[in-house]
Design an enzyme around this catalytic site. Structure first.
Site, PDB file in Angstrom:
ATOM      1  N   VAL A  76       0.868  -1.178   0.000  1.00  0.00           N
ATOM      2  CA  VAL A  76       0.000   0.000   0.000  1.00  0.00           C
ATOM      3  C   VAL A  76       0.904   1.227   0.000  1.00  0.00           C
ATOM      4  O   VAL A  76       1.829   1.316   0.824  1.00  0.00           O
ATOM      5  CB  VAL A  76      -0.907   0.002   1.246  1.00  0.00           C
ATOM      6  CG1 VAL A  76      -1.710   1.298   1.337  1.00  0.00           C
ATOM      7  CG2 VAL A  76      -1.836  -1.212   1.217  1.00  0.00           C
ATOM      8  N   CYS A  77       0.681   2.145  -0.908  1.00  0.00           N
ATOM      9  CA  CYS A  77       1.517   3.347  -0.991  1.00  0.00           C
ATOM     10  C   CYS A  77       1.426   4.131   0.314  1.00  0.00           C
ATOM     11  O   CYS A  77       0.334   4.512   0.754  1.00  0.00           O
ATOM     12  CB  CYS A  77       1.099   4.235  -2.151  1.00  0.00           C
ATOM     13  SG  CYS A  77       2.030   5.784  -2.191  1.00  0.00           S
ATOM     14  N   ILE A  78       2.576   4.366   0.901  1.00  0.00           N
ATOM     15  CA  ILE A  78       2.581   5.000   2.226  1.00  0.00           C
ATOM     16  C   ILE A  78       2.101   6.450   2.164  1.00  0.00           C
ATOM     17  O   ILE A  78       1.327   6.889   3.015  1.00  0.00           O
ATOM     18  CB  ILE A  78       3.981   4.870   2.887  1.00  0.00           C
ATOM     19  CG1 ILE A  78       3.939   5.365   4.333  1.00  0.00           C
ATOM     20  CG2 ILE A  78       5.061   5.593   2.095  1.00  0.00           C
ATOM     21  CD1 ILE A  78       5.152   4.968   5.148  1.00  0.00           C
ATOM     22  N   GLY A  81      -1.567   6.437   1.614  1.00  0.00           N
ATOM     23  CA  GLY A  81      -2.201   5.910   2.816  1.00  0.00           C
ATOM     24  C   GLY A  81      -2.268   6.945   3.929  1.00  0.00           C
ATOM     25  O   GLY A  81      -3.308   7.132   4.564  1.00  0.00           O
TER      26      GLY A  81
END
Lengths: 130, 119, 100
Positions: A76-78, A81
């Protein structure tokens, strides 16, 4: 064939379910998924905090099960996110937020992971919209 | 050989984080010196208008980041002629140096890259 | 060389459909999913535009979405796919361009 699959839609979007069924079909067809990458509103599809009605499909939970059961690399793209409130324990602590909500099977990491996956994959297939 | 990626950015700078998140993909790839292209299509061409004032709506200036692209080694920048014309934007007065392509040119462009992401 | 373009937004009131069509090269293909399958509705402008695409451009639609929407009298050129067919299609074309 090697697939990288990216999801840009939240769990209540039909695209989140479509991406899941596509991912299942790639494995059923004998293909490999080098990585799943959730970006933009797709990060919500990796939240453990969405609650589906009892008679509705819980897409986020199905994604979590799918990633764990097949031991897939789920990223998940930080940045996306953080912007949308999908945090793991480390980020919740760092930014002093009350809870972590990243579902099991997923990890937060940077956009470099999308590029690394695209370098390994024969096909990058993105899902979003309706 | 490294696989190439074309990012097609088709949202205005003011339609939420999409324009920035498209650019972030490009910048992240540029850091790895990957062969990348960036195409401005549909409302995405509004990113190329000069003298926009992000502070007016309490946002960060996207155009400044776009102008840094060549520093990141990304100089394959394109815009759709049809999108510019529909929006009455003058090809010669854009804030960024881009190659303007007609529909056939865009088809050929897309077919030159290994991967495409349209946001 | 060829690209599979993937649409999932309605052609009515969203610009993706009309932006995508002029960019289809003869060897390219179009896959309609979700609300994009409403483009198959008989007697509509989007359906007419699909019919006007060059003959070589292949048009596909995800069967489950067509069924869900009770779409009938589909254009003859449309081929319906299940998910296995969807995966196979992405292998057949060199890249997939999803209009997110």
């Amino acid at each position: 064939m090697k697939f990288a699959i990216a999801l840009f839609a939240p769990p209540h979007s039909p695209a989140a379910r479509r991406a899941l069924r596509f991912a299942e079909a790639t494995l059923a067809g004998g293909h490999e998924i080098v990585r799943l990458f959730f970006y933009q509103d797709g990060v919500h599809s990796a939240s453990a905090n969405s609650v589906a009605a009892q008679d509705e499909l819980d897409v986020a939970a199905e994604w979590s099960r799918f990633v764990s059961a097949n031991q897939l690399d789920g990223v998940v793209c930080i940045a996306a996110g953080l912007r949308r409130g999908v945090l793991d324990a480390g980020e919740a602590q760092r930014y002093q937020r009350p809870a972590a909500n990243l579902a099991a099977g997923w990890e937060l990491s940077g956009l470099g992971q999308l590029h690394e996956a695209a370098q390994q994959a024969d096909r990058l297939v993105c899902f979003g919209g309706h | 050989m490294a696989r190439s990626m074309l990012i097609i950015s088709r949202q205005s700078p003011w339609a939420g984080p999409s324009a920035r998140e498209a650019l972030d993909i490009v910048l992240a790839g540029g850091a790895f010196e990957l062969p990348l292209g960036l195409l401005f299509l549909d409302d995405g061409v509004f990113q190329l208008v000069g003298s926009q004032r992000a502070a007016s709506v309490e946002q960060k200036d996207l155009t400044a980041n776009l102008q840094a692209l060549p520093l990141f080694g990304v100089d394959a920048l394109f815009a759709a002629r049809r999108s510019l014309a529909e929006r009455n934007l003058d090809e010669s007065s854009l804030a960024l140096s881009v190659e303007v392509l007609d529909d056939a040119g865009l088809s050929a462009l897309i077919n030159r890259y290994d991967h495409v992401i349209t946001i | 060389m060829a690209t599979l373009h993937l649409l999932s937004h309605t052609p009515f009131g969203d610009s993706r459909f009309s932006s995508c069509l002029p960019l289809l090269a003869d060897s390219d293909a179009l896959l309609l999913t979700g609300d994009a399958t409403y483009a198959l509705t008989a007697g509509t402008q989007p359906a007419a535009e699909l019919e006007r695409l060059p003959e070589q451009v292949a048009v596909f639609a995800l069967d489950e979405d067509v069924q869900a929407r009770a779409l009938s009298a589909l254009p003859a050129r449309v081929q319906l796919l299940d998910y296995a067919g969807f995966v196979e299609l992405t292998c057949r074309y060199q890249r997939v361009n999803s209009w997110l």
